[in-house]
Design an enzyme around this catalytic site. Structure first.
Site, PDB file in Angstrom:
ATOM      1  N   TYR A   1       0.985  -1.558   0.020  1.00  0.00           N
ATOM      2  CA  TYR A   1       0.205   0.594  -0.186  1.00  0.00           C
ATOM      3  C   TYR A   1       0.741   1.278  -0.031  1.00  0.00           C
ATOM      4  CZ  TYR A   1      -2.916   4.057   1.286  1.00  0.00           C
ATOM      5  OH  TYR A   1      -3.207   5.349   1.964  1.00  0.00           O
TER       6      TYR A   1
ATOM      7  N   GLU B   1      -3.143   7.644  -4.068  1.00  0.00           N
ATOM      8  CA  GLU B   1      -2.822   6.459  -3.515  1.00  0.00           C
ATOM      9  C   GLU B   1      -3.405   5.288  -4.605  1.00  0.00           C
ATOM     10  OE1 GLU B   1      -5.909   5.514   0.522  1.00  0.00           O
ATOM     11  OE2 GLU B   1      -7.053   4.737  -0.908  1.00  0.00           O
TER      12      GLU B   1
END
Length: 382
Positions: free
Chosen positions: A101, A189
């Site tokens: 992530y 993101e």
């Protein structure tokens, strides 16, 4: 402005982030043609601005043309939490060895950019932060320096990235920070940031929010987003350069200045009401713009009462009153209005409304009394 996945990936690609080959399509036939061109297996992905696409049946793997056609047929037009799928992203299916992530956002407390990285990709990052916070690295960046390669390598290393892909992860972090800075994003993101079996680092998903206030610097991004699923009132407000956000309640709100409008929403809620919108008419609003704003508020069928809370500065209260009179002349509203005018030309504004004797318009002298009255009227009109 929130971007669809494929739009975010195209933005990533412009800044050197590795992404899978893919194509955006809007018909079943085009989806099949894209899949045949890319080569199987492919992933057929719904493009909507909402999470939970996979659980809703909006992400499917197709091993051949028949499956690609079946999945495209089933996903196009699918309603995912109120978002209708009108666009598909057809992408070559990636082999995945590991999921990480990565994100860049603004740390408002530190007043600096914040880079986050975790080896626990592919899941809700909030869960990681709550249950295993040691696996989420948070690193502020000096905005005058930017994210250096040394800092990116350190983040990847401390975050626990596999030793043989630390350099690749660092490259991805630097590129992601570049997206955030150069595209005036408020969020960039990747979840997941994958490592393939041949140890390539790629962005498998993209979540990007661009700052609307900076769009004048990015004409090439003006048409991005999901206009097909945009609320029609919000879309019209955007075209008219009015700051309007639709909410779930039944009390229309108009004020001048974001702080005043936010306070008005809070006070209405304190008195048991539920605002139907946020509408900031801005400073210097004339009668025409006030009328325009009222039209937007009344376009929402859920509105049972309207509160105009004006503190005149650059905005003159007499102009607001004239705009309200004009709106009543053209629109003939059937819902009650509560009007609080204070500040520049407030006496003149109240006199205009008194002389006009508009039906079902109630004057208030304070924000509290205005909020209390509009909540009462909304309940009576329900």
């Amino acid at each position: 402005m929130d971007l669809l996945e494929y739009q975010g990936k195209q933005l990533f690609g412009r800044h050197g982030l590795a992404v899978s080959d893919g194509k955006a399509v809007t018909t079943v036939d085009d989806a099949v043609a894209a899949a045949n061109e890319i080569g199987y297996p492919v992933v057929v992905k719904a493009q909507v601005l909402i999470g939970g696409r996979g659980k809703a049946g909006g992400v499917k793997l197709a091993a051949n043309e028949a499956e690609a056609r079946e999945h495209a047929t089933n996903i196009l037009g699918l309603d995912i939490k109120g978002h209708i799928v009108r666009t598909l992203w057809i992408e070559y299916a990636s082999d995945i060895a590991t999921e990480y992530y990565a994100s860049v956002l603004l740390d408002r407390g530190a007043k600096k950019p914040l880079v986050m990285f975790s080896v626990e990709g592919g899941v809700e990052i909030e869960t990681v932060a709550e249950e295993t916070p040691e696996k989420l690295i948070k690193e502020n960046v000096d905005p005058l320096v930017g994210l250096t390669r040394e800092q990116a390598v350190d983040i990847a290393t401390r975050g626990g990235a596999d030793a043989d892909v630390i350099e690749g992860v660092a490259d991805a972090l630097v590129a992601l920070y570049e997206v955030w800075i150069e595209e005036d994003a408020s969020l960039a993101e990747i979840n997941p940031l994958i490592v393939t079996p041949d140890r390539q680092v790629k962005a498998l998903d993209a979540k990007v929010t661009l700052d609307d206030n900076a769009m004048f610097r990015h004409k090439e991004n003006a048409d991005l987003g999901d206009s097909a699923n945009a609320d029609p009132i919000e879309q019209k407000a955007k075209e008219q350069d009015v700051i309007y956000v639709k909410l779930d309640g039944d009390i229309g709100i108009m004020g001048n200045g974001a702080g005043l409008v936010m306070s008005t929403l809070d006070v209405v809620a304190q008195y048991g009401g539920t605002p139907a919108n946020f509408l900031d008419a801005g400073g210097g609003s004339d009668a025409a713009k006030v009328k325009q704003a009222i039209e937007l508020i009344l376009a929402n069928d859920q509105v049972k009462a309207v509160l105009l809370n004006i503190f005149g500065g650059i905005t003159r209260c007499d102009e607001v009153a004239n705009g309200l009179v004009a709106a009543f002349g053209d629109l003939n509203p059937t819902v009650p209005f509560v009007v609080r005018l204070d500040g520049t030309n407030d006496v003149e504004g109240r006199k205009i409304l008194e002389d006009a004797a508009l039906p079902n318009v109630h004057a208030a002298t304070t924000m509290d009394s205005a909020a209390e009255l509009v909540v009462k009227l909304a309940k009576e009109n329900s």
